[in-house]
Write a protein that holds these residues in place. Structure first.
Motif, PDB file in Angstrom:
ATOM      1  N   SER A 104      43.777  44.075  36.429  1.00  0.00           N
ATOM      2  CA  SER A 104      42.507  43.421  36.691  1.00  0.00           C
ATOM      3  C   SER A 104      41.802  44.076  37.866  1.00  0.00           C
ATOM      4  CB  SER A 104      42.795  41.947  36.989  1.00  0.00           C
ATOM      5  OG  SER A 104      41.635  41.310  37.432  1.00  0.00           O
ATOM      6  N   TRP A 153      38.487  43.312  40.703  1.00  0.00           N
ATOM      7  CA  TRP A 153      37.600  42.262  41.196  1.00  0.00           C
ATOM      8  C   TRP A 153      36.215  42.439  40.584  1.00  0.00           C
ATOM      9  CZ3 TRP A 153      37.880  37.670  43.070  1.00  0.00           C
ATOM     10  CH2 TRP A 153      36.765  37.102  43.689  1.00  0.00           C
ATOM     11  N   CYS A 195      45.966  36.037  40.013  1.00  0.00           N
ATOM     12  CA  CYS A 195      44.560  36.459  39.963  1.00  0.00           C
ATOM     13  C   CYS A 195      43.647  35.254  39.808  1.00  0.00           C
ATOM     14  CB  CYS A 195      44.365  37.419  38.784  1.00  0.00           C
ATOM     15  SG  CYS A 195      42.647  37.840  38.470  1.00  0.00           S
ATOM     16  N   THR A 196      42.519  35.253  40.527  1.00  0.00           N
ATOM     17  CA  THR A 196      41.552  34.157  40.408  1.00  0.00           C
ATOM     18  C   THR A 196      40.932  34.133  39.005  1.00  0.00           C
ATOM     19  OG1 THR A 196      40.040  35.670  41.483  1.00  0.00           O
ATOM     20  CG2 THR A 196      40.887  33.895  42.831  1.00  0.00           C
ATOM     21  N   PHE A 216      43.228  39.208  44.435  1.00  0.00           N
ATOM     22  CA  PHE A 216      42.145  40.108  44.878  1.00  0.00           C
ATOM     23  C   PHE A 216      42.421  40.693  46.258  1.00  0.00           C
ATOM     24  CE2 PHE A 216      40.628  36.166  46.785  1.00  0.00           C
ATOM     25  CZ  PHE A 216      40.063  36.588  47.984  1.00  0.00           C
TER      26      PHE A 216
HETATM   27 MO    MO Z   1      41.735  39.111  40.405  1.00  0.00          MO
END
Ligand code: MO
Ligand code: MTE
Length: 353
Positions: free
Chosen positions: A191, A193, A238-239, A318
């Motif tokens: 991933s 950001w 991860c957000t 992140f």
């Molecule tokens: Mo992320």
């Protein structure tokens, strides 16, 4: 409740939803679970308040004779709120629905920002002052208290229902993230950001430079770092909504810092990617964190940050900077790092030039 009290309660709930939501993005330690609980409770409270507001404006919505420009904005707002609350609730229940490449959690976060902006705008344009008679009186206070309690009580009800009904959301981590490919080496999701996509890095010519509040700046080769063989089992969360636990290997940052003397004013350690993406940790926390070169026996894949990435247990994904080439010891916090994570994808290195 008077219309004004409903509206001001809605505004308060929205502010609380926005702040807890914002704080939740940087929360990942188990003891920070209450931030997520608070966010959910405020969401449920909003739902109850909205019910009251909707009952009040309903006649204006269903009688075409009473439509005007404000009806249109009202409906738009209602749609926005429904989508924001709905996407969050549905994600928590385990919904796996994608739209335009984004999952429900991504949409929930995006809608939260749009909705907050809309509410602020609406309040500047139309808010009416709260009067004494909006809040005075036993019945009013009881009503408001009951609504608040209702929000608080709905939360455990929802949690229990999720487990009893065995909804997929019941297996989510307290952050709302879902497990993916733990202990599977480089196979877990990757991933960015925004869209950082540097070129693959040649480990033989690459150097890690240690600079800043140190007596002698130093460079390290890839082989020197690999030789340390420090290990850490940690969860990347991860957000965007997934988490993965891996056994990371590399060099403990304390061990790295011990190779030079720090200035007495050293307070933070900043980790800087070849793309200029950067994040920092307080010195003490940095000491115990890891700079990973490997997952299990495999070197990190390019997508996971080869040759070197930060592994910061308890921090959200992140903050786990990938493709690190520079470490800077700082005397002051670095507010610019928040901008760096958005701007790095637009640098030449971030675009793969
Ligand atoms: Mo992320
Ligand atoms: N340099 C750099 N590091 C980064 C990012 C990025 O965009 N650029 N994305 C972060 C985000 S949002 C997450 S969740 C993790 C993802 O790590 P992974 O790709 O190994 O899963 O890396 C972090 N480190």
């Amino acid at each position: 409740m008077t219309p004004r009290l409903t509206d001001w309660s809605l505004a308060l709930a929205a502010v609380l939803a926005f702040t807890t939501g914002l704080v939740s993005l940087i929360s990942g330690l188990p003891q920070e679970w209450f931030i997520f609980a608070l966010h959910a409770i405020v969401g449920l409270w909003l739902l109850l308040l909205l019910w009251g507001k909707l009952r009040r404006v309903w006649p204006r919505l269903i009688h075409p004779r009473r439509w005007d420009r404000r009806t249109f904005y009202g409906l738009l707002a209602l749609l926005l709120v429904t989508l924001a609350l709905g996407s969050g609730t549905w994600w928590v229940a385990g919904g796996a629905w994608y739209f335009a490449g984004f999952n429900l959690l991504n949409w929930h976060i995006g809608l939260g920002f749009v909705l907050t902006a809309a509410i602020v705008f609406h309040m500047f344009a139309r808010a009416k002052r709260l009067r004494k008679r909006d809040i005075a009186g036993r019945r009013r206070a009881l009503h408001l208290g009951a609504l608040l309690l209702g929000g608080v009580a709905l939360w455990p009800t929802q949690q229990v229902a999720e487990r009893v009904l065995n909804l997929p959301g019941a297996s989510e981590r307290f952050t709302g993230s879902r497990e993916s490919d733990s202990y599977a080496g480089n196979a877990f999701p990757t991933s960015s950001w925004v869209a950082d996509a540097p070129r693959p890095i040649d480990a033989q010519t690459w150097r890690l430079s240690l600079r800043g509040a140190v007596t002698t700046p130093r460079d390290f080769s890839y082989d020197e770092l690999v030789a340390a063989q420090d290990e850490e089992e940690a969860t990347l969360d991860c957000t965007g909504g997934f988490y993965s636990t891996q056994r990371w290997r590399g060099i403990r940052i304390g061990r790295l810092l011990d190779q030079t003397a720090l200035d007495t004013d050293a307070r933070y350690v900043s980790f800087i990617s070849v793309t200029s993406y950067r994040w920092s940790l307080p010195l003490e926390e940095a000491h115990t964190a890891l700079l990973a070169t490997h997952i299990d026996e495999e070197p990190l894949s390019h997508e996971h940050g080869f040759p070197l990435r930060l592994v910061a247990p308890g921090r959200r994904g992140f903050q786990w900077v990938k493709w690190i080439s520079r470490i800077e010891v700082l005397a002051e916090p670095d507010p610019g790092e928040v901008i760096s994570i958005f701007s790095s994808s637009f640098t030449d290195a971030g675009r793969g030039k």
